[in-house]
Design a protein around this motif. Structure first.
Motif, PDB file in Angstrom:
ATOM      1  N   VAL A  65       5.324   5.124  -1.609  1.00 43.18           N
ATOM      2  CA  VAL A  65       4.587   4.810  -0.388  1.00 43.18           C
ATOM      3  C   VAL A  65       4.269   3.323  -0.334  1.00 43.18           C
ATOM      4  O   VAL A  65       4.418   2.678   0.715  1.00 43.18           O
ATOM      5  N   SER A  66       3.873   2.738  -1.452  1.00 41.75           N
ATOM      6  CA  SER A  66       3.596   1.305  -1.500  1.00 41.75           C
ATOM      7  C   SER A  66       4.853   0.492  -1.220  1.00 41.75           C
ATOM      8  O   SER A  66       4.817  -0.500  -0.483  1.00 41.75           O
ATOM      9  N   SER A  69       5.742   0.744   2.523  1.00 41.08           N
ATOM     10  CA  SER A  69       4.844  -0.058   3.359  1.00 41.08           C
ATOM     11  C   SER A  69       5.132  -1.550   3.194  1.00 41.08           C
ATOM     12  O   SER A  69       5.088  -2.307   4.156  1.00 41.08           O
ATOM     13  N   LEU A 104      -3.228  -4.718   5.365  1.00 40.23           N
ATOM     14  CA  LEU A 104      -2.743  -3.337   5.354  1.00 40.23           C
ATOM     15  C   LEU A 104      -2.195  -2.963   3.979  1.00 40.23           C
ATOM     16  O   LEU A 104      -2.461  -1.858   3.471  1.00 40.23           O
ATOM     17  N   THR A 108      -3.769  -0.095   1.684  1.00 36.60           N
ATOM     18  CA  THR A 108      -2.921   1.019   1.250  1.00 36.60           C
ATOM     19  C   THR A 108      -2.930   1.146  -0.269  1.00 36.60           C
ATOM     20  O   THR A 108      -3.050   2.250  -0.815  1.00 36.60           O
ATOM     21  N   LEU A 112      -4.343   4.406  -2.378  1.00 40.72           N
ATOM     22  CA  LEU A 112      -3.489   5.123  -3.321  1.00 40.72           C
ATOM     23  C   LEU A 112      -4.072   5.096  -4.730  1.00 40.72           C
ATOM     24  O   LEU A 112      -3.994   6.087  -5.463  1.00 40.72           O
TER      25      LEU A 112
END
Length: 121
Positions: A65-66, A69, A104, A108, A112
């Protein structure tokens, strides 16, 4: 006649494959044990082992996910930079996107990290 030859040929290939892999299965008892998860998994405790494996999977998902993004923010920044060079956007929009994108990414990463801390307990 051709069908029987094909069956004999397939049987010969199967038999030779079974004979060649037989020794490999015979020494299978000497294989090393699979590694335990980093976050748990004591001997004979299956619940702890599964929990550790799920936590390691969660760390992989959080990393993905990191990464996604970061790629998304980088792509948006490069697109806005090219628009500013072409005169379709102002340079202040590029700066604003850089600041918001960095915020952002930090937010994020924070969320997480908090989720992994909760999963670890």
């Amino acid at each position: 006649m051709m069908g029987m030859f094909k069956r004999v040929q397939l049987w010969a290939v199967g038999a030779s494959t079974a004979l060649m892999t037989g020794p490999a299965w015979a020494i299978g008892g000497d294989l090393p044990d699979p590694p335990e998860p980093d976050s748990g998994g004591e001997d004979e405790d299956w619940f702890s082992l599964i929990q550790g494996a799920l936590f390691d999977g969660g760390m992989i998902v959080a990393t993905l996910v990191s990464l996604i993004s970061f790629i998304w923010v980088s792509y948006a920044g490069l697109t806005k930079f090219n628009e500013a060079r072409a005169g379709k956007a102002e340079w202040s929009e590029v700066g604003l996107l850089a600041v918001v994108g960095a915020g952002l990414l930090v937010f994020t990463g924070f969320l997480l990290q908090q989720a992994l801390a909760i999963m670890g307990n």
